[in-house]
Design an enzyme around this catalytic site. Structure first.
Site, PDB file in Angstrom:
ATOM      1  N   SER A  18      38.965  31.957  47.695  1.00 42.29           N
ATOM      2  CA  SER A  18      39.456  30.646  47.311  1.00 42.29           C
ATOM      3  C   SER A  18      40.402  30.895  46.704  1.00 42.29           C
ATOM      4  CB  SER A  18      38.197  30.234  47.404  1.00 42.29           C
ATOM      5  OG  SER A  18      37.149  29.738  46.555  1.00 42.29           O
ATOM      6  N   LYS A  36      34.093  27.201  57.807  1.00 43.46           N
ATOM      7  CA  LYS A  36      33.148  28.640  58.060  1.00 43.46           C
ATOM      8  C   LYS A  36      32.505  28.170  59.545  1.00 43.46           C
ATOM      9  CE  LYS A  36      32.836  31.013  54.001  1.00 43.46           C
ATOM     10  NZ  LYS A  36      31.684  31.204  52.397  1.00 43.46           N
ATOM     11  N   ASP A  74      31.057  38.192  57.913  1.00 48.21           N
ATOM     12  CA  ASP A  74      30.559  37.609  57.119  1.00 48.21           C
ATOM     13  C   ASP A  74      29.581  36.690  58.145  1.00 48.21           C
ATOM     14  OD1 ASP A  74      30.820  35.073  55.578  1.00 48.21           O
ATOM     15  OD2 ASP A  74      31.909  34.032  56.795  1.00 48.21           O
ATOM     16  N   SER A 121      30.331  30.332  41.372  1.00 44.55           N
ATOM     17  CA  SER A 121      31.076  31.377  41.296  1.00 44.55           C
ATOM     18  C   SER A 121      32.170  31.455  40.466  1.00 44.55           C
ATOM     19  CB  SER A 121      30.522  32.021  42.624  1.00 44.55           C
ATOM     20  OG  SER A 121      31.453  31.053  43.284  1.00 44.55           O
ATOM     21  N   ARG A 122      32.725  32.447  40.303  1.00 46.33           N
ATOM     22  CA  ARG A 122      34.583  32.137  40.247  1.00 46.33           C
ATOM     23  C   ARG A 122      34.796  32.469  41.804  1.00 46.33           C
ATOM     24  NH1 ARG A 122      36.799  32.353  34.923  1.00 46.33           N
ATOM     25  NH2 ARG A 122      34.914  33.359  33.799  1.00 46.33           N
ATOM     26  N   ALA A 123      35.999  31.774  42.034  1.00 48.48           N
ATOM     27  CA  ALA A 123      36.796  32.192  43.537  1.00 48.48           C
ATOM     28  C   ALA A 123      36.782  33.696  44.059  1.00 48.48           C
ATOM     29  CB  ALA A 123      38.162  31.392  43.165  1.00 48.48           C
ATOM     30  N   ILE A 124      36.390  34.196  45.282  1.00 44.52           N
ATOM     31  CA  ILE A 124      36.448  35.246  45.773  1.00 44.52           C
ATOM     32  C   ILE A 124      37.618  35.198  46.531  1.00 44.52           C
ATOM     33  CG2 ILE A 124      35.301  37.271  47.119  1.00 44.52           C
ATOM     34  CD1 ILE A 124      32.413  36.312  46.194  1.00 44.52           C
TER      35      ILE A 124
END
Lengths: 511, 511
Positions: free
Chosen positions: A208, A297, A265, A203-206
């Site tokens: 982060s 997390k 989350d 994925s690309r950073a969301i």
């Protein structure tokens, strides 16, 4: 219940995973039908139907009384030209909202319920509010593990599924939260060099400072079509591409778009999200990395164990061979945080540079070793040594170069941002704590990942001795505004604690 | 974290209880800041701040790269002229969303949490998604009764509060769901004629074929300012106005706007909604009407009793004298459903017409009698007889005429819609069941309440004998499309069951 028609008009507004219809307040249909703001209306053109949330417009320049404005997503979905006549009608909420309401009332849902919900979400029948209701109703402890299995399966079935036509397709996934944790860029070339298939989508950073796709993009193109990806994987046994182009588990992407601004989350949704994506990508063997630490997390070992059981329960029933590694999440991995700085760390490890960050090297070898042990021909316990041999022999580096070339190499410039600022220790002592959140936030505000050269370069890690005035890390940025805010934030809170050696939190497990 | 500015522009889109900001995709701020769709941004003009959800625009005609488009609500809130420079910044979710997330995680919230949430909602800091999350997290059995008390208090404190400067301010409220149930239009004149203060504010229909405000509007204006209302109440001791003009418990209105399209209906939120509104309106003594029946909102006596306890618990702690009446909700009350038809029923009762619907008269007298017994000078058990005397003597009718005159009488036309269709029995027998939902739906689709003359007129009620081909009820409509859909719906399902006398469900309580 009208049978009146309106001319459709494309409204250049991107309402992001929600269909919005714009009706002029003076429109006869709006007035006659008793539509209410936020009503859902059903739009039909030649048998194609769409549900949309109604916004009322007071400006004829945007939409006139005889027109039906459609947000970009809605307009594209209907695939008709401007001026086409559409029928507008009251719409009931999607049928599967009954199941969501039953869930809100504490009932248990079955496979058919989750299938219906996933189907309606993919068909864009849910409003953002309805998706938020679903996410909260199924969040946290509201799903038992059977329901989680049903949810995962329905998400998996919501899109396409890749088939590599090989018995062993390896993958790894970290649940996230640890800055600098670019192990995939080392694990993939090592495992592919061993000859195992590892078609890695990232994925690309969301939220982060960088995702693996952002960092890999320094070296090569990552935006490949599924066909291009397939060719590269067959040739090199591995790849490192962005996962957004394949239509894998699309419900997941839609839900994440709502989950993120809500800051929800849930462990269950994380498990369903990860496993549905990996299964759709055709993985048969998967290592899940769960970092544990006070600013990770997952903060406690009991949480990590509960999460591991959830992954195992769902994975076993969906026929993926899955192993969970609980890892040290007390601080960032490696030294660089931000795309360019992370590439530097990765290349140092690949080049067997003595300056290479030992923790990044070590963790990557452990993960790669566990994956290599999926190979039936490898003796249990030998994976780490094989991975290390591949790395030290230069075969991993050579494999990475081939992958980069196959994906389309970019011109590489590893010079970090031209503005820099060292953040220094305010006392003598040892580093007792590094806050992952704060470190990530500083790097992000400095401009990462949009700004590839921005970020944070750590000079000190847990247990390192420091003297007053010595630099702990350096901030890099390209733009003065970003630089100013990032340095201000770091001055308020550097994320570092300095104290006595005894104050260092020991790892929760022998990693 | 930008300090750049954009010129504000009013966008004529009503986004209904949600602030939306429109930024051109080519806007330098959008690109530099890494805003994401659905991001929340903070807009500041001369110290006034606003949170808004971001929509991305691809059409320069709607908003240009140097402009910041604002939906009507957002533009009005900022109260600045077009072209004023605004600062745009990343916005965190409202702080109180932390409490919502804690609630999602199963924690108990305290008074301060609910106060913060109410405050943020009134200040328009919540997106619709965030409100949906709050509603689901606090829905159904997720609030204990202390939390319900906190929620009610915070909703009450979110707006203004009326003070009538009298020790006894009476009110009544029905939880809804029973078509034709226009008791307020009889209770108010009876109670006011007795000399008690009863400043009744009512709602318009949300999902029903008519609200008391819609029906009263046939007779007089209902859209009065708080000052006008106050003058009328001092003169006549009562009024029947629409409650939407006073800023009473505004959080309630905002939440209802989200609750309704979601179809969520939680008992706790109903209690908080009703009591916060009534307390804000200055009521000191309140009768709550809970109809029970198979197609009422409350289906079982145990639910009605649990709901009664909730009302009593919260009411006692917020210093309102509250009594609950559990009533017969097995069928509609009266015969007419829809504004004009309901007025006919009410006027027949007020005029002591022998044709007047007995159930509407009886229920209104019971409710009025209970309220009259709040009067310390009335002996327990005498209220009903006093109410009946007031009605039969014509004093209630005279009072109603005075209230109508004071509010501003409308020209009255009680002719129902010009299109009519009788729905007939398909067999001999007795009426064993009338479905409240279906009856309301037919009346609504016929055009009520937007179309005042539309609705349904019942000829037969529970227990009435019918012969095959005899009319059960008549549909009235003004517009052919509405008429067509309503008759079609009634042909599919009339809402009536005809069978043997023994099949009639007996009332759950001796009413």
């Amino acid at each position: 219940m009208s049978i009146d028609t309106l001319k459709i008009r494309r409204i250049g507004i991107d309402t992001y995973h929600e269909n919005v219809a714009y009706l002029n307040r003076e429109c006869s249909i709006y007035r006659a039908e008793g539509f209410q703001a936020l009503s859902k209306i059903q739009i039909s053109i030649n048998g194609t139907r769409l549900l949309a949330v109604l916004n009322v417009v007071d400006d004829d320049a945007i939409v006139q009384p005889g027109e039906l404005g459609l947000s970009l997503q809605a307009f594209n979905y209907l695939n008709a030209s401007e001026g086409t006549l559409a029928t507008v009608d009251h719409a009931e909420a999607p049928k599967s909202m009954d199941a969501v309401r039953r869930k809100i009332n504490g009932e248990r849902l079955d496979q058919a319920d989750f299938d219906d919900i996933s189907h309606d979400i993919v068909e864009t029948r849910y409003s953002k509010m309805e998706m938020a209701a679903f996410l909260v109703a199924t969040g946290q402890n509201n799903l038992d593990r059977d329901e989680l299995l049903y949810l995962t399966r329905s998400m998996l079935n919501s899109g396409e599924r890749m088939d590599w036509h090989e018995p062993l397709v390896a993958d790894k996934h970290c649940i996230g939260g640890i800055p600098g944790n670019r192990t995939s860029m080392l694990v993939v070339p090592i495992v592919a060099a061993h000859g195992m298939l590892i078609p890695k989508t990232s994925s690309r950073a969301i939220t982060s400072p960088s995702g693996t796709a952002d960092t890999m993009e320094i070296l090569s193109k990552v935006n490949l079509t599924p066909d291009q990806m397939s060719d590269i994987v067959r040739q090199e046994r591995g790849c490192l591409v962005w996962g957004g182009t394949a239509k894998l588990a699309p419900v997941d992407d839609i839900l994440i778009a709502v989950e993120r601004p809500l800051g929800i989350d849930s462990q269950g949704q994380m498990v369903a999200s990860i496993l549905s994506k990996k299964l759709a990508a055709g993985s048969t063997h998967l290592i899940i990395d769960i970092p544990v630490g006070p600013t990770a997390k997952v903060r406690h070992m009991r949480q990590a164990l509960a999460l591991r059981k959830l992954f195992e329960f769902v994975g076993d029933r969906l026929n993926i061979h899955l192993e969970v590694m609980i890892t040290d999440g007390r601080q960032p991995i490696g030294l660089g945080i931000g795309p360019v700085l992370e590439v530097r760390d990765v290349m140092q490890v690949l080049n067997n540079d003595p300056e290479a960050p030992a923790d990044l090297r070590q963790k990557s070898l452990q993960l790669a070793g566990r994956i290599i042990e999926f190979d039936p021909d490898v003796r249990g316990g030998q994976g780490y040594a094989i991975a290390r041999d591949i790395l030290e022999s230069g075969r991993a580096c050579a494999k990475m170069k081939n992958i980069i070339k196959a994906q389309g190499a970019n011109e590489i410039d590893l010079q970090p941002g031209k503005l820099s600022y060292p953040v220094c220790a305010d006392r003598d002592g040892v580093v007792t704590h590094i806050d992952n959140f704060q470190t990530a936030k500083i790097a992000r505000i400095a401009g990462a990942p949009m700004d590839k050269k921005a970020g944070v370069d750590l000079f000190k890690k847990l247990g390192d001795k420091v003297t007053k005035g010595e630099a702990l890390f350096q901030i890099y940025a390209e733009f003065p505004a970003d630089f100013k805010f990032a340095t201000k934030l770091a001055q308020q809170n550097s994320g570092y604690s300095i104290g006595e050696k005894e104050q260092i939190l020991q790892p929760l497990i022998a990693f």
